[in-house]
Scaffold this motif. Structure first.
Motif, short mmCIF file in Angstrom:
data_model
loop_
_atom_site.label_atom_id
_atom_site.label_comp_id
_atom_site.label_asym_id
_atom_site.label_seq_id
_atom_site.Cartn_x
_atom_site.Cartn_y
_atom_site.Cartn_z
N HIS A 114 -4.69 32.20 0.71
CA HIS A 114 -5.52 32.11 1.92
C HIS A 114 -6.81 31.32 1.63
N GLU A 115 -7.45 31.63 0.53
CA GLU A 115 -8.70 30.93 0.19
C GLU A 115 -8.43 29.45 -0.10
N HIS A 118 -8.23 27.55 3.07
CA HIS A 118 -9.52 27.14 3.63
C HIS A 118 -9.98 25.83 3.00
N GLU A 149 -8.76 31.10 10.23
CA GLU A 149 -8.11 32.23 9.55
C GLU A 149 -6.59 32.17 9.72
ZN LIG Z 1 -10.53 33.40 5.52
#
Ligand SMILES: [Zn+2]
Length: 369
Positions: A114-115, A118, A149
């Motif tokens: 997830h990071e 980004h 997100e």
């Molecule tokens: Zn996030």
């Protein structure tokens, strides 16, 4: 390199770089020094399990030449964040000890993926425009962050390889609970979305990620053509790309942001009301034809209320006017042009020499440039 960009969720209701986000300046070097002094850098020697998760994730995404550092800080809360140092270290991920202690390797893979998402999607390059409080901008911002997100979660899912682990990671993050207390019936968590109501969500929460929406958007994504294609499943996916987009949009619009069109209508109407009231009372007693004009355009009740406020306190009219002028300023140009056109038609019945005509001319210039 894999084309991860295909996985990005784009909210085409919002142009995020139009007065909302700007290129960020950062003091990333100082931040890294702080991490080096106050937290633990993940290495194969000290934290081999975390290290191997990171290695697997990078391999999975074919991002082998990325320079990544990961730090664990002493925090019982469950959180993860990241920033970029530019050319030296592409990406620095910070995860809390609470998170590491609670998550399995697959769940951790989701969080780290997830990071990286980004970073990959360029979310780290931008920061919020400094601004005054403004409900419309808050909503847009919320929607941008939700989109970020939702996109990042998709990379998380790809990395963890399992929807269940991904949802568990989300549920653990919001609840702080560990496996002892969480069953495998996670789909019921998605029902939490049904009780979310846009109108009751306080403005302050607009910019916070709304977890049930994320969880549901991710679940829908896992049933989509794009995901099936990505993972090489040769079965027919239950959701076409179009229906995936429609379903996610529906959830977003019921919770984080009403249809932009509806919201714009409301703002435009309020703005017009206060523009007219302000122009009519500036240096003048209100005249009968002006009252009739307001009643014709906004109804008797609204006019009465507005005029009561004007009588009690002139400066509150100015305040209202400015509040809605700021919001109008952030509407898409096509909405602003329509509004100016409408006002022009409405004002046709007013004398050429009337004060309001002069105000309107100035307004047109300032709004349409
Ligand atoms: Zn996030």
């Amino acid at each position: 390199m894999l084309n991860l960009d295909k996985l990005r969720w784009i909210d085409d209701n919002i142009d995020e770089y139009q007065g909302i986000l700007v290129r960020a300046e950062n003091n990333a070097y100082a931040h890294r020094m702080h991490l080096l002094s106050n937290s633990l850098k993940v290495t194969e020697e000290i934290t081999p399990r975390i290290s191997s998760v990171i290695k697997k994730v990078l391999q999975h995404l074919s991002l082998l030449d990325i320079e990544l550092e990961c730090y664990v800080n002493n925090d019982s809360d469950m959180n993860a964040s990241c920033f970029s140092l530019g050319n030296d270290v592409n990406l620095i991920i910070i995860i809390s000890s609470g998170l590491v202690n609670t998550m399995t390797q697959d769940e951790l893979a989701f969080v780290i993926g997830h990071e990286i998402g980004h970073y990959f999607f360029g979310h780290l390059d931008y920061a919020e425009v400094k601004r005054e409080k403004n409900a419309l901008l808050d909503m847009k911002l919320s929607r941008i962050y939700q989109s970020h997100e939702i996109s990042a979660d998709r990379i998380g899912l790809i990395c963890s390889g399992s929807l269940e682990s991904s949802l568990r990671a989300i549920v653990k993050t919001v609840s702080g609970l560990n496996d002892e207390f969480i069953t495998h019936n996670l789909h019921t968590y998605l029902h939490q979305i049904q009780s979310l109501n846009y109108d009751d969500l306080a403005h302050a929460y607009y910019t916070h990620p709304i977890f049930p929406i994320r969880a549901k958007a991710l679940t829908l994504f896992s049933m989509s053509e794009v995901y099936y294609l990505w993972t090489g499943k040769d079965k027919q996916a239950p959701l076409t790309e179009d229906s995936l987009i429609a379903r996610i949009r529906k959830d977003l619009e019921s919770t984080t942001m009403k249809n932009l069109k509806e919201e714009s209508k409301h703002i435009v109407e309020k703005f017009q009301l206060w523009f007219y009231v302000k122009s009519f009372i500036d240096n003048n007693e209100l005249e009968q034809d002006e009252i009739l004009f307001l009643e014709k355009n906004f109804g008797v009740d609204t006019t009465k209320k507005a005029l009561r406020l004007a009588k009690e306190n002139t400066s509150s009219v100015t305040k209202k006017y400015e509040e809605f002028r700021n919001q109008v300023h952030h509407l898409p140009l096509q909405y602003k042009s329509l509004m100016v056109n409408d006002m022009k038609n409405a004002l046709d019945s007013m004398l050429e020499s009337h004060n309001v005509q002069r105000y309107f001319k100035n307004l047109t210039k300032s709004i349409l440039g």
